[in-house]
Design a protein around this motif. Sequence first.
Motif, mmCIF file in Angstrom:
data_model
loop_
_atom_site.group_PDB
_atom_site.id
_atom_site.type_symbol
_atom_site.label_atom_id
_atom_site.label_comp_id
_atom_site.label_asym_id
_atom_site.label_seq_id
_atom_site.Cartn_x
_atom_site.Cartn_y
_atom_site.Cartn_z
ATOM 1 N N GLN A 100 -2.603 2.916 27.645
ATOM 2 C CA GLN A 100 -2.532 2.786 26.189
ATOM 3 C C GLN A 100 -3.190 1.487 25.730
ATOM 4 O O GLN A 100 -3.921 1.472 24.737
ATOM 5 N N GLN A 103 -7.008 1.779 26.032
ATOM 6 C CA GLN A 103 -7.586 2.596 24.967
ATOM 7 C C GLN A 103 -7.616 1.837 23.643
ATOM 8 O O GLN A 103 -8.591 1.906 22.898
ATOM 9 N N MET A 104 -6.553 1.079 23.377
ATOM 10 C CA MET A 104 -6.505 0.294 22.140
ATOM 11 C C MET A 104 -7.546 -0.825 22.170
ATOM 12 O O MET A 104 -8.237 -1.062 21.176
ATOM 13 N N GLU A 107 -10.871 0.641 21.476
ATOM 14 C CA GLU A 107 -10.975 1.018 20.064
ATOM 15 C C GLU A 107 -11.189 -0.199 19.170
ATOM 16 O O GLU A 107 -12.014 -0.191 18.270
#
Length: 164
Positions: A100, A103-104, A107
Amino acid sequence: MRRAVCPGSFDPVTNGHVDVITRAAALYDELVVAVLVNPGKAGLFGVDERMALIHEAVVDLPNVTIDSFEGLLVDYCRAHDVPVVVKGLRAVGDFEYELQMAQMNRELAGVETLFVPTAPQVGHLSSSLVKQIAKFGGDVSSLVPKAVNDRLVAARPTSAGGTS
């Protein structure tokens, strides 16, 4: 030049951390070990002491530098032009959380994450467990670099009083 950052609290640095740092250093021209400064959490060791202990543990790795940061890791990566984060994984639970975060980070800032599974002989180590064992007088000399063990032994409270 290929650069990466290996972030963490490192309170204290363990042989598991050193394993991941050593292996990541072999993959990059420069590896920055970045110690998180968390003003809301009092650590066993201060940030400067953690940095010194890490430095002593990786002194033989010339492409490793030690730094500290406060706030978001992606902000540190942007400010220092570091495109890759290296994270060690001990177990599936680590992967779920770190995926997580990876992925953040991608992004928010286009920062990639490289996951390095810890070697089996150090996969059970965590700073929290090491601190707990040391606090109760347990031997952690095989779990941490010598300088860390020396500091943990020196920090043990001495028993006061005599026999009753």
